[in-house]
Design an enzyme around this catalytic site. Structure first.
Site, mmCIF file in Angstrom:
data_model
loop_
_atom_site.group_PDB
_atom_site.id
_atom_site.type_symbol
_atom_site.label_atom_id
_atom_site.label_comp_id
_atom_site.label_asym_id
_atom_site.label_seq_id
_atom_site.Cartn_x
_atom_site.Cartn_y
_atom_site.Cartn_z
ATOM 1 N N CYS A 32 -22.927 12.384 -6.313
ATOM 2 C CA CYS A 32 -24.209 12.856 -6.817
ATOM 3 C C CYS A 32 -25.224 13.061 -5.723
ATOM 4 C CB CYS A 32 -24.827 11.873 -7.808
ATOM 5 S SG CYS A 32 -23.831 10.564 -8.415
ATOM 6 N N SER A 49 -18.228 26.245 4.011
ATOM 7 C CA SER A 49 -18.483 25.019 4.761
ATOM 8 C C SER A 49 -17.736 24.982 6.086
ATOM 9 C CB SER A 49 -18.119 23.787 3.913
ATOM 10 O OG SER A 49 -16.775 23.843 3.482
ATOM 11 N N CYS A 54 -19.902 7.514 5.561
ATOM 12 C CA CYS A 54 -18.773 8.373 5.219
ATOM 13 C C CYS A 54 -18.709 9.576 6.162
ATOM 14 C CB CYS A 54 -18.904 8.862 3.776
ATOM 15 S SG CYS A 54 -17.630 10.037 3.293
ATOM 16 N N ASP A 93 -10.276 26.178 8.191
ATOM 17 C CA ASP A 93 -10.797 25.572 6.965
ATOM 18 C C ASP A 93 -11.215 24.144 7.270
ATOM 19 O OD1 ASP A 93 -11.605 25.390 4.360
ATOM 20 O OD2 ASP A 93 -9.620 25.644 3.468
ATOM 21 N N ASP A 94 -12.039 23.551 6.385
ATOM 22 C CA ASP A 94 -12.560 22.213 6.664
ATOM 23 C C ASP A 94 -11.586 21.105 6.308
ATOM 24 O OD1 ASP A 94 -12.876 22.099 3.831
ATOM 25 O OD2 ASP A 94 -14.865 22.969 4.047
ATOM 26 N N CYS A 135 -10.094 7.275 4.439
ATOM 27 C CA CYS A 135 -9.213 8.263 3.806
ATOM 28 C C CYS A 135 -8.264 8.890 4.819
ATOM 29 C CB CYS A 135 -10.040 9.335 3.100
ATOM 30 S SG CYS A 135 -11.139 10.276 4.193
ATOM 31 N N CYS A 175 -10.028 7.483 -1.601
ATOM 32 C CA CYS A 175 -11.325 6.855 -1.357
ATOM 33 C C CYS A 175 -11.673 5.992 -2.555
ATOM 34 C CB CYS A 175 -12.409 7.927 -1.157
ATOM 35 S SG CYS A 175 -14.074 7.238 -0.997
#
EC number: 2.4.2.14
Length: 551
Positions: free
Chosen positions: A44, A380, A333, A442-443, A540, A479
Site C-alpha cells: 500500500c 520501471s 526492502c 527488464d527489472d 527474497c 517475502c
C-alpha cells in the site's frame, strides 16, 4: 511447493526475540496468488497532512492535498482507497470516505468537499493480509476513551496471529482480518507503564513496536495531530515533507513559512502537492506532526534474537550472517529501488532513478553482449536500460509501445486469449526492430509468464536476436513482510537456471544482475550522500531474513 511453503500457508511462524514481551509468535497473511500476473505487488501507500497553526484555513484544503498525494502513490496499490479528516481538538467524529477502485474513481469533488478539517490521513491499498474484503479498506477507525483514532498501514505484521490472540484474550472483538485493525486496537489500550494525564501516544506506539518488530510504516490520526511510525528495521518506507507557498521567481518571498507538513510512503508525492522533502523517518522512529510543526518522540531499537539463528534453522549448513547477533542492521526492502518506488522518489539521500541506472551499468559490466540496440520493457526498467546503454556504448532504442489503458490482466478463458494477452499490453515498433540484435532489459522475472510472449512478439516484428538482461538478481525465496512474492515452487528461478530459462522463453541469452552488483549499485549512492546507517533486506534473493523464523 516445499514443506516450508506449506507450513507458511497453514501454520503460525514463531519468532525468538530477546525481548520479554508476551507477544512472541508470528504468522504471515494469506498469499494472494495471481498466477496470471508476472510482476511483484506492493502492499500500500500511506499519506498524511496537517495544516500549520498560523496558516489561513482557506489556504490548504487537506482532503484535496491527501487526494493528490494518493494519486501520486497509486502505483503502490490500486484495489481501494480512503481518506479520513479531523477538525482538530475535541473532535468527536471523524469525516471519512472509502471505496474500492482507483483513487480518482473513489473520490469525486462532492465527496472531497465533505471531508472537512485541518488534519487528515489517506491510504491506497493492495491486499496482502485480509484479502480483498471491502471491510479491510483503510484507514481503519475506532472510538477510544480519548476520542476517535484512525490508522493507515503499509506492510504486514510478522506476528499477526499472536497479536490477534492477545487482543481477543482481552475481550476485544475484531471485525476484520486486517493487520490495521489489530494495530488500531493495540493503540487503543493503555500502555503497561500507564498514563499520567491523557493519552501518551508515544508510549502506546512504543508498546506496539516492542510487540511487533516488523514490517510496517504507519500514519495515525488523533484530534489535531498525525503520527508517523516506521518499524525498527525500517523495512517499509516513510518520509516527511513541508507544504510550501506556491511562489514565482518574481514574488519577492524569502524563506516563506511552511503552510503545513505531510507524511508519505514516497517523496514523489510531495511535488504533486506543492511540498518539499525534509527527511525520511528513521528506522524505529516515532514522529509527531501538529499545527506547531514536526517533532521526534522516540526511536525504538531493533531487537536482538534470543539465540543464534543457526541453532534453530532447519538447514544444517546454515550459518549466521554478518554480525546480526550483536547489532542487527536496518533492513530496508531493496526491491523498493528495483521495482516498487516511482523513479523520482528519494530514499537514503539518492533518487531511485539513479540507482536503477547504476544497476543497468553494473549489469552491462557483468553480462556484456554483442548487439545493435538496447531496449526495455516499459516502464520501471527504462533507467536500467539507459544505464546498460551508457556503459556498453550500444544505442538505446524503444522497441515496445505500451497500452496504458488496458487495465489489469485476469485469467484468460481460452488459449487464443492467453496468447494475445501480451499483444494487448504492448505493440512492437517494427521499424526499430527489423534485422537487429536486441538486448531487452527488464527489472525482474518472477514466474516467467510474460517474458516468453514478449520475445515472440519481438521476433515476429523482425528482431534477428533477442538477449534478455534482468537488472536484479533471481528471486528464490518468498517475502514474509508485505510483498506478494509466490512460494518457492512457483518462482521460475528455482525451476530453471539462466541458460535453461533462456531456451524455455525463446531468448538467445539470459542473464541476471548479481546480488553483490545490486547491493553495490544501491550503496554507492547512500555512502556518497548520507551519513546515517544503512542496511537492506535481500531475503527474497538470498534467504537471509532480518528476523528469525521458526517453523
Amino acid at each position: 511447493m516445499t514443506s516450508r511453503d506449506q507450513e507458511w500457508r497453514s501454520r503460525t511462524a514463531q519468532l525468538s526475540w530477546g525481548s520479554s514481551s508476551p507477544l512472541q509468535g508470528a504468522c504471515w497473511g494469506n498469499l494472494d496468488n495471481r498466477p496470471d500476473e508476472e510482476g511483484l505487488r506492493e502492499a500500500c501507500g500511506v499519506f498524511g497532512c496537517v495544516v500549520a497553526k498560523d496558516a489561513a484555513h482557506d489556504t490548504i484544503n487537506v482532503a484535496h492535498v491527501i487526494y493528490l498525494g494518493l494519486v501520486a502513490l497509486q502505483h503502490r496499490g490500486q484495489e481501494s482507497a480512503g481518506i479520513v479528516t479531523s477538525e482538530g481538538r475535541g473532535t468527536a467524529q471523524l469525516h471519512y470516505h472509502k471505496g474500492d477502485g482507483l483513487v480518482a474513481t473513489v473520490f469525486t469533488d462532492d465527496k472531497l468537499n465533505k471531508l472537512k478539517g485541518n488534519v487528515g490521513i489517506g491510504h491506497s491499498r493492495y491486499s496482502t493480509a485480509g484479502g480483498r474484503d471491502p471491510t479491510n479498506t483503510q484507514p481503519f477507525m475506532v472510538h477510544t476513551r480519548h476520542g476517535p483514532l484512525a490508522t493507515a498501514h503499509n506492510g504486514e505484521l510478522i506476528n499477526a496471529v499472536a497479536l490477534r490472540k492477545t487482543v481477543l484474550d482481552r475481550g476485544v472483538g475484531l471485525s476484520t482480518q486486517s493487520d490495521s485493525e489489530l494495530i488500531t486496537q493495540m493503540l487503543s489500550q493503555i500502555p503497561p507503564r500507564g498514563e499520567k494525564a491523557g493519552p501518551d501516544w508515544g508510549a502506546r506506539i512504543r508498546h506496539l513496536m516492542e510487540a511487533t518488530p516488523t514490517a510496517y510504516s504507519l500514519v495515525l490520526l488523533h484530534e489535531d495531530k498525525i503520527y508517523g511510525v516506521r518499524d525498527p528495521f525500517g523495512n517499509r518506507p516513510l518520509c516527511i515533507g513541508r507544504l510550501m507557498p506556491i511562489k514565482t521567481a518574481y514574488d519577492g518571498m524569502d524563506s516563506p513559512k511552511p503552510l503545513g507538513w505531510v507524511l508519505s510512503s514516497e517523496s514523489c508525492a510531495f511535488q504533486s502537492v506543492g511540498g518539499t522533502l525534509m527527511r525520511e523517518v528513521y528506522p524505529g522512529e516515532i514522529v509527531e506532526l501538529g499545527p506547531e510543526g514536526v517533532r521526534s518522540l522516540d526511536i525504538v531499537p531493533r531487537p536482538k534474537p534470543a539465540k543464534p539463528f543457526s541453532e534453530a534453522h532447519e538447514d544444517p549448513n546454515h550459518t549466521d550472517h554478518a554480525d546480526i547477533l550483536h547489532s542487527p542492521p536496518p533492513a530496508f526492502c531493496i526491491f523498493e529501488y528495483v521495482y516498487f518506488a516511482r523513479a523520482d522518489s528519494v530514499y537514503e539521500g539518492q533518487q531511485v532513478y539513479s540507482v536503477r541506472q547504476r544497476c543497468g551499468r553494473q549489469l552491462a559490466i557483468e553480462s556484456p553482449v554483442e548487439a545493435d540496440i538496447i531496449s526495455t520493457v516499459p516502464e520501471s526498467a527504462t533507467p536500467a536500460a539507459m544505464g546498460f546503454s551508457l556503459q556498453s556504448g550500444i544505442p538505446y532504442v524503444e522497441v515496445l509501445c505500451k497500452n496504458r489503458y488496458v487495465g489489469r490482466s485476469f485469467i484468460q478463458p481460452d488459449t487464443r486469449s492467453r496468447q494475445l494477452a501480451v499483444a494487448k499490453k504492448f505493440g512492437a515498433l517494427t521499424e526499430n526492430l527489423a534485422g537487429r540484435r536486441v538486448v531487452l532489459v527488464d527489472d525482474s522475472i518472477v514466474r516467467g509468464t510474460t517474458v516468453g510472449p514478449i520475445i515472440r512478439l519481438l521476433r515476429q516484428a523482425g528482431a534477428r536476436e533477442v538477449h534478455i538482461r534482468i537488472a536484479s538478481p533471481p528471486i528464490h525465496h518468498p517475502c514474509y513482510m508485505g510483498i506478494n512474492i509466490p512460494t518457492r515452487g512457483e518462482l521460475i528461478a528455482n525451476k530453471k537456471p539462466p541458460e535453461e530459462l533462456a531456451k524455455f522463453v525463446g531468448a538467445d541469452s539470459l542473464a541476471y544482475l548479481s546480488i553483490d552488483g545490486l547491493v553495490k549499485a544501491v550503496k554507492d549512492g547512500v555512502v556518497s550522500k548520507t551519513c546515517t546507517p544503512s542496511g537492506h533486506c535481500t531475503a527474497c534473493l538470498d534467504g537471509k531474513y532480518p528476523v528469525h523464523l521458526e517453523w
